[in-house]
Design an enzyme around this catalytic site. Sequence first.
Site, PDB file in Angstrom:
ATOM      1  N   HIS A 330     114.161  72.063  48.680  1.00  0.00           N
ATOM      2  CA  HIS A 330     115.117  73.183  48.745  1.00  0.00           C
ATOM      3  C   HIS A 330     115.757  73.212  50.130  1.00  0.00           C
ATOM      4  O   HIS A 330     115.082  73.024  51.144  1.00  0.00           O
ATOM      5  CB  HIS A 330     114.382  74.502  48.477  1.00  0.00           C
ATOM      6  CG  HIS A 330     115.207  75.722  48.759  1.00  0.00           C
ATOM      7  ND1 HIS A 330     114.980  76.552  49.844  1.00  0.00           N
ATOM      8  CD2 HIS A 330     116.261  76.264  48.090  1.00  0.00           C
ATOM      9  CE1 HIS A 330     115.851  77.540  49.829  1.00  0.00           C
ATOM     10  NE2 HIS A 330     116.633  77.398  48.783  1.00  0.00           N
ATOM     11  N   ASN A 331     117.084  73.455  50.165  1.00  0.00           N
ATOM     12  CA  ASN A 331     117.806  73.506  51.449  1.00  0.00           C
ATOM     13  C   ASN A 331     117.329  72.387  52.382  1.00  0.00           C
ATOM     14  O   ASN A 331     116.893  72.615  53.509  1.00  0.00           O
ATOM     15  CB  ASN A 331     117.622  74.874  52.114  1.00  0.00           C
ATOM     16  CG  ASN A 331     118.438  75.958  51.420  1.00  0.00           C
ATOM     17  OD1 ASN A 331     119.139  75.688  50.435  1.00  0.00           O
ATOM     18  ND2 ASN A 331     118.358  77.178  51.904  1.00  0.00           N
ATOM     19  N   GLU A 360     118.942  68.885  48.331  1.00  0.00           N
ATOM     20  CA  GLU A 360     119.987  69.896  48.156  1.00  0.00           C
ATOM     21  C   GLU A 360     121.025  69.799  49.263  1.00  0.00           C
ATOM     22  O   GLU A 360     120.698  69.591  50.433  1.00  0.00           O
ATOM     23  CB  GLU A 360     119.358  71.292  48.160  1.00  0.00           C
ATOM     24  CG  GLU A 360     120.357  72.387  47.841  1.00  0.00           C
ATOM     25  CD  GLU A 360     119.716  73.755  47.712  1.00  0.00           C
ATOM     26  OE1 GLU A 360     120.453  74.710  47.411  1.00  0.00           O
ATOM     27  OE2 GLU A 360     118.494  73.864  47.918  1.00  0.00           O
ATOM     28  N   ASP A 362     124.159  72.156  50.591  1.00  0.00           N
ATOM     29  CA  ASP A 362     124.974  73.375  50.575  1.00  0.00           C
ATOM     30  C   ASP A 362     126.291  73.069  51.286  1.00  0.00           C
ATOM     31  O   ASP A 362     126.323  72.943  52.514  1.00  0.00           O
ATOM     32  CB  ASP A 362     124.253  74.508  51.311  1.00  0.00           C
ATOM     33  CG  ASP A 362     123.343  75.293  50.391  1.00  0.00           C
ATOM     34  OD1 ASP A 362     123.373  75.030  49.185  1.00  0.00           O
ATOM     35  OD2 ASP A 362     122.609  76.158  50.886  1.00  0.00           O
ATOM     36  N   HIS A 375     123.465  76.606  55.869  1.00  0.00           N
ATOM     37  CA  HIS A 375     123.106  77.751  55.035  1.00  0.00           C
ATOM     38  C   HIS A 375     124.163  78.825  55.259  1.00  0.00           C
ATOM     39  O   HIS A 375     124.173  79.490  56.295  1.00  0.00           O
ATOM     40  CB  HIS A 375     121.711  78.262  55.407  1.00  0.00           C
ATOM     41  CG  HIS A 375     121.091  79.087  54.333  1.00  0.00           C
ATOM     42  ND1 HIS A 375     120.014  79.904  54.540  1.00  0.00           N
ATOM     43  CD2 HIS A 375     121.393  79.224  53.016  1.00  0.00           C
ATOM     44  CE1 HIS A 375     119.685  80.516  53.419  1.00  0.00           C
ATOM     45  NE2 HIS A 375     120.513  80.104  52.482  1.00  0.00           N
ATOM     46  N   GLU A 409     125.422  72.356  46.027  1.00  0.00           N
ATOM     47  CA  GLU A 409     125.812  73.773  45.969  1.00  0.00           C
ATOM     48  C   GLU A 409     127.196  73.856  46.606  1.00  0.00           C
ATOM     49  O   GLU A 409     127.347  73.746  47.815  1.00  0.00           O
ATOM     50  CB  GLU A 409     124.800  74.639  46.738  1.00  0.00           C
ATOM     51  CG  GLU A 409     123.357  74.481  46.259  1.00  0.00           C
ATOM     52  CD  GLU A 409     123.145  74.984  44.845  1.00  0.00           C
ATOM     53  OE1 GLU A 409     124.016  75.740  44.357  1.00  0.00           O
ATOM     54  OE2 GLU A 409     122.136  74.618  44.232  1.00  0.00           O
TER      55      GLU A 409
END
Length: 774
Positions: A330-331, A360, A362, A375, A409
Amino acid sequence: MQCVRRQPARTKSQESLYRAQVKTTAKNNMKRLGLEGDKELQFLMNGGDLLKVRSGSWKKTRYYKLQEDCKTMWHESKKALKSKQTFSVEDIDEVRIGRQTEGLRKYTEESVEGRAFSILFKGRQKGLDLIASSDEEAKKWIGGLEKVISNIKNLTPQEKTEHWIYSCMRKADKNFDNKISQKELKSFLRDINIEVAEDYAETLFQKCDESKCGYLEGKEIEHFYEILTQREEIDVIYGEFAKTGGLMSATDLLNFLLKEQREAASENDALQLIEKYELDENAKAKQQMTKDGFLMYLHQPEGLIFNLAHKSVYQDMNQPLNHYFISSSHNTYLLEDQLKGPSSTEAYIKALLKGCRCVELDCWDGSDGEPVIYHGYTLTSKVLFKDVIKAIKEYAFKTSEYPVILSVENHCSVEQQKIMAEHLISILGSALVTKPLGDQMPTCLPSPEELKGRFIVKGKRLDKLEDIFSEESKTAEEESVTEEEDDEGDEDQEKKSSKSKSLKLAKELSDIVIYCKSVHFHGFEDSREKQSFYEMASFKEGQAVTLAEESANNYIHHNTDKLSRIYPAGLRTDSSNYNPVPLWNAGCQIVALNFQTPCLEMDLNQGLFLQNGQSGYNLKPSFLRDRDTKFDPIALPEGLWLKRKTLHLMVISAQQLPKVSERKSSIVDPIVKVQIYGVPADTTEVETQSIENNGFNPMWNENFKVDVHVPDLALVRFLIEDYDSTSNNEFIGQYTLPFNSLKNGYHHVPLLTKNGDLISSAGLFVHIMVMDAE
């Protein structure tokens, strides 16, 4: 030991003794590493100046050298009183050649490419970006460091122990006379993590001081070393099976393998072990194994607790992707917390090297037309999208050759989405999946085997996959879609927003989303009726845990033919993690964790994916792949999944546990906990008594019995802590592995740090027997 210039003043005789000792020590250690006379190693020990680079304005020359123990690097520091001036070669994760870190690429010119290199460390320790004075010197530094790292890794456990103990002895020899007094002996024992009573220390000293001169030297020190490293439990086991003139013949060893280790072994297997691990050439010639050879075998992969057959890919890799648990991050771009920590390509590299197969990204608009990753709406730093893709391409398949899923994302404008698509296609090339495999519309996801060495983009798509094969279909150049759900924040924020965010999606980016089209979850019935096999939903941990607890069988059915991704709640701003086990029990494949955070949850993740060649893909048990399954991890109805086993476990001893405090007087009081994680009925913990003041060779000899109902979903975690009756215990080391990867018999359990790195020389010794439950 620090540089000579930092030592307190010595007398001339002490200085002479010291220099002679340093020279002898260095020579002995070079010999131990098999590098005696090696020019590159000698270059490191002589040391030299390197330009240390921290920023565009901070570039300073520092002196570096390898110390005489051949495993510690000393470096000049202007903060010598406040920080360590040394680091261990064993803490180095990688020596990277050239301008291959963000810092060197950003703060140096291309002209220094041949002189630049970086030292990257395990865990969160900051790396060193360095520039040598010439290309030739850079090669010597890199070659020398890589040689030392490699040779230290290749030392046998006994050699590592000997190296460490003799280094501690030299440290205890305060007057540099190559002799050990009784006072120095006590100091040495504290250094190696053991506190003994005065009378025992005196008895031990007198036993070794054969010359009765009040100190130990030469052969007396060797005798002391032999007493110190004697393994009473090994003596007993060896003595029971060594029936050939006090030694083990091939027949004796085979008897041990069959009776104690419960292996399907032959005499040829026993002969191969003797040939491979026996140290005494005379014994080897007679096809016999000495006690030292037996101990050597028990420290090698064949003697460790993890089933050697599971170290390589052994599962069927030809089933659809949704039939596998997939190691997921995640992230991934974050090195620390979720609010103000740094974003870095290094975070992707670390995750990929740990076997992570789903990362991931973003993505947001960058100020200069280049998309960035960070983020959103926080103070985390930004990293260029194209730099991340380059790093992913470089490191994606170094640990595992199986496919990497890029979970995008997307928060970018249409213009920068087109740039993202260009970068993905140009950098990843033919490795990027841009159309379905085969000439016809597939009916299920491809297998990991079919996708070896390939990249899959997970994200929004404007049309259906079927439209690729339809001549009549025509997709708009851009269209509004619902924005990704992963960044909506916590549940309260979601409730405040009555309208879903919308985002215009570029056709160029949409077209390279093939097998992992992101969709919203609207219930199991809706998914059964409307969701295609290539469409997948993401679930916040709270929603996923509720489904796993209240609708486990429905969730399992959903996951038999569709992928599910789980991600941490937005409130986890400290990058903490949730328990992944209930989600794996419900068949969820992509259970994304914060890889940068050392914790129990990451231990479990590392333990689960330790098997199957650390490929990052584990085939789910058959009852989690069967569309008609009645399995429920909570209710546990009767079925094929109930393969009740009883684990008979004896925790025997531990060796060379690290200190948890740097204070010399601090000795650990180790306690062992054995934890089972799996379905609720199997989750349990047993623990030993604590052993006071002995981290060097504590002995327990305690027996336990644990029943396991669903071994296919169980993980076993061996945890050693420093016991404290007045506060929380402190972590010493742990090792986690699948229950089905346990080996029967006497085995050493390696120990890992909080960051998941091996603790050199330390270990736990146990006896395991897994039997069918009565």
